[in-house]
Design an enzyme around this catalytic site. Structure first.
Site, mmCIF file in Angstrom:
data_model
loop_
_atom_site.group_PDB
_atom_site.id
_atom_site.type_symbol
_atom_site.label_atom_id
_atom_site.label_comp_id
_atom_site.label_asym_id
_atom_site.label_seq_id
_atom_site.Cartn_x
_atom_site.Cartn_y
_atom_site.Cartn_z
ATOM 1 N N TRP A 132 0.802 -1.217 0.000
ATOM 2 C CA TRP A 132 0.000 0.000 0.000
ATOM 3 C C TRP A 132 0.832 1.263 0.000
ATOM 4 O O TRP A 132 0.471 2.252 -0.650
ATOM 5 C CB TRP A 132 -0.998 -0.018 1.158
ATOM 6 C CG TRP A 132 -2.121 -0.964 0.866
ATOM 7 C CD1 TRP A 132 -2.371 -2.160 1.445
ATOM 8 C CD2 TRP A 132 -3.125 -0.796 -0.153
ATOM 9 N NE1 TRP A 132 -3.463 -2.770 0.856
ATOM 10 C CE2 TRP A 132 -3.943 -1.955 -0.114
ATOM 11 C CE3 TRP A 132 -3.394 0.201 -1.081
ATOM 12 C CZ2 TRP A 132 -5.027 -2.118 -0.985
ATOM 13 C CZ3 TRP A 132 -4.477 0.033 -1.944
ATOM 14 C CH2 TRP A 132 -5.282 -1.116 -1.886
ATOM 15 N N ASP A 180 -0.573 7.072 6.827
ATOM 16 C CA ASP A 180 -1.732 6.235 6.496
ATOM 17 C C ASP A 180 -1.874 5.205 7.613
ATOM 18 O O ASP A 180 -1.078 4.279 7.726
ATOM 19 C CB ASP A 180 -1.490 5.554 5.143
ATOM 20 C CG ASP A 180 -2.620 4.627 4.724
ATOM 21 O OD1 ASP A 180 -3.534 4.373 5.542
ATOM 22 O OD2 ASP A 180 -2.581 4.132 3.588
ATOM 23 N N LYS A 212 -11.418 -1.349 8.265
ATOM 24 C CA LYS A 212 -10.540 -2.242 9.023
ATOM 25 C C LYS A 212 -10.986 -2.253 10.488
ATOM 26 O O LYS A 212 -11.486 -3.248 10.989
ATOM 27 C CB LYS A 212 -9.082 -1.793 8.927
ATOM 28 C CG LYS A 212 -8.584 -1.528 7.525
ATOM 29 C CD LYS A 212 -8.529 -2.781 6.666
ATOM 30 C CE LYS A 212 -7.888 -2.467 5.319
ATOM 31 N NZ LYS A 212 -7.902 -3.610 4.400
#
Length: 372
Positions: free
Chosen positions: A110, A182, A206
């Site tokens: 990511w 992030d 999440k």
């Protein structure tokens, strides 16, 4: 499928995202879809312009501030577009026209995705590339391995790499240089000093709720000088002025986030207790992996193991397929590793109970003894 069976499968959903939600939040959401008690309407039909929803957004911010002990120097926004949109919005704000270099840590799948959009706005320096360190994204850099520039526009990192199961257990970067992080997959899983960050972003699916809402915590002074030419919908100031209701927001997703925050505060008792529980869950699974090295191979370096995503391999693709097949028959879902890496991944976000993790650990022991 009976309601009891459906609940069991929700409780044993180890998916990397969307992740499992606490049972009490699922129950409240189920009721809200029929009718929010204090409104009498389905959450799916309540106007985002209603006083009730405006109050919900305000309460959501208050609960988040309480959990993080967040000072007024930082604003809270509920946006859309996921982390992927933030990959572009952040360099538009902080890099475009700055004449400075943004520094990025490429620590996994990511964080690698975040770099190309930044390069559209200015110069980017990759301080650390885990893929080129001979580790194949198996470990994270230590503080003395990073040669951070005090003149950088900002340092961008991903606190937890969901694909590889890597998590920072320290805060990288230099104080005095803007930190952008992030935190999509470990936000609110543990306490941290939010004042050391200038911009934090986390999509909900999440630890916070369903997909559709992205939470942003931004230092207000970053908005003092915004480059020209940014479309209004991509300008943080427009969303701040509109109190996160600039355009039609995902009302249901924000409602679930509000329930999760209340669960964290009232049922769990805050982030220190959430961290202790998450630590126990992770130790439970890593203990099995370390106990049976002939069967399970942990992916991440032990010092950088994630408490959110436990990633491991078996010796052959055939054994992994057998493991997944047996796990599915036993009621466990979402254990297949990310398509870019393969293997097995057990995601144990906040909503995953200790009891469910212990049940998976028992299955892993039985597989190692009799099926591995």
């Amino acid at each position: 499928m009976t309601p009891e069976t459906a609940f069991d499968r929700n409780a044993l959903n180890f998916s990397g995202g969307p992740g499992a939600l606490p049972a009490v939040v699922l129950a409240e959401t189920r009721q809200a879809i029929e009718a929010v008690p204090e409104v009498g309407l389905s959450i799916l039909g309540i106007s985002h312009r209603s006083d009730w929803f405006a109050g919900l957004v305000e309460q959501t911010e208050r609960d988040l501030r309480a959990l993080l002990d967040l000072p007024d120097s930082h604003a809270v926004l509920l946006l859309q577009g996921g982390a992927t949109l933030q990959f572009s919005m952040i360099p538009m704000l902080l890099l475009r026209g700055s004449g400075r270099v943004a520094e990025y840590l490429r620590t996994g799948y990511w964080s690698a995705k975040s770099i190309p959009p930044a390069r559209l706005e200015g110069e980017v320096r990759v301080l650390w590339d885990g893929e080129r360190q001979g580790s194949g994204f198996r470990r994270l850099p230590t503080a003395d391995e990073l040669e951070c520039s005090p003149e950088a526009a900002y340092l961008h990192s991903v606190s937890n790499e969901t694909v590889e199961g890597l998590q920072f257990h320290h805060i990288p970067g230099l104080d005095g240089v803007r930190r952008v992080c992030d935190m999509s997959s470990d936000f609110l899983s543990r306490p941290f000093d939010a004042e050391r960050f200038d911009l934090i972003y986390a999509h909900a699916q999440k630890n916070l709720g369903p997909a559709g809402v992205t939470l942003v915590v931004i230092r207000r002074t970053l908005l003092d000088r915004v480059p020209s030419g940014i479309p209004e919908i991509l300008d943080y100031r427009a969303h701040l002025q509109a109190r996160s209701i600039y355009n039609t927001p995902p009302v249901l997703a924000i409602y679930v986030v509000s329930r999760v925050l209340r669960w964290l505060r009232e049922d769990i008792g805050g982030l220190e207790r959430m961290e202790a529980l998450n630590r126990r869950k992770a130790e439970c699974l890593y203990g099995i992996i370390d106990r049976y090295p002939d069967v399970y191979e942990g992916w991440a370096h032990p010092a950088d193991r994630s408490r959110m995503n436990v990633v491991f391999r078996l010796s052959t693709p055939e054994r992994e397929a057998d493991f997944l097949c047996r796990a599915e028959s036993a009621g466990f879902g979402g254990l297949k590793g990310h398509r870019s890496l393969g293997g097995i991944r057990a995601s144990i976000y906040n909503g995953m109970s200790l009891e469910a993790v212990e049940r998976l650990a028992g299955f892993m022991v039985d597989f190692a003894r009799h099926g591995g």
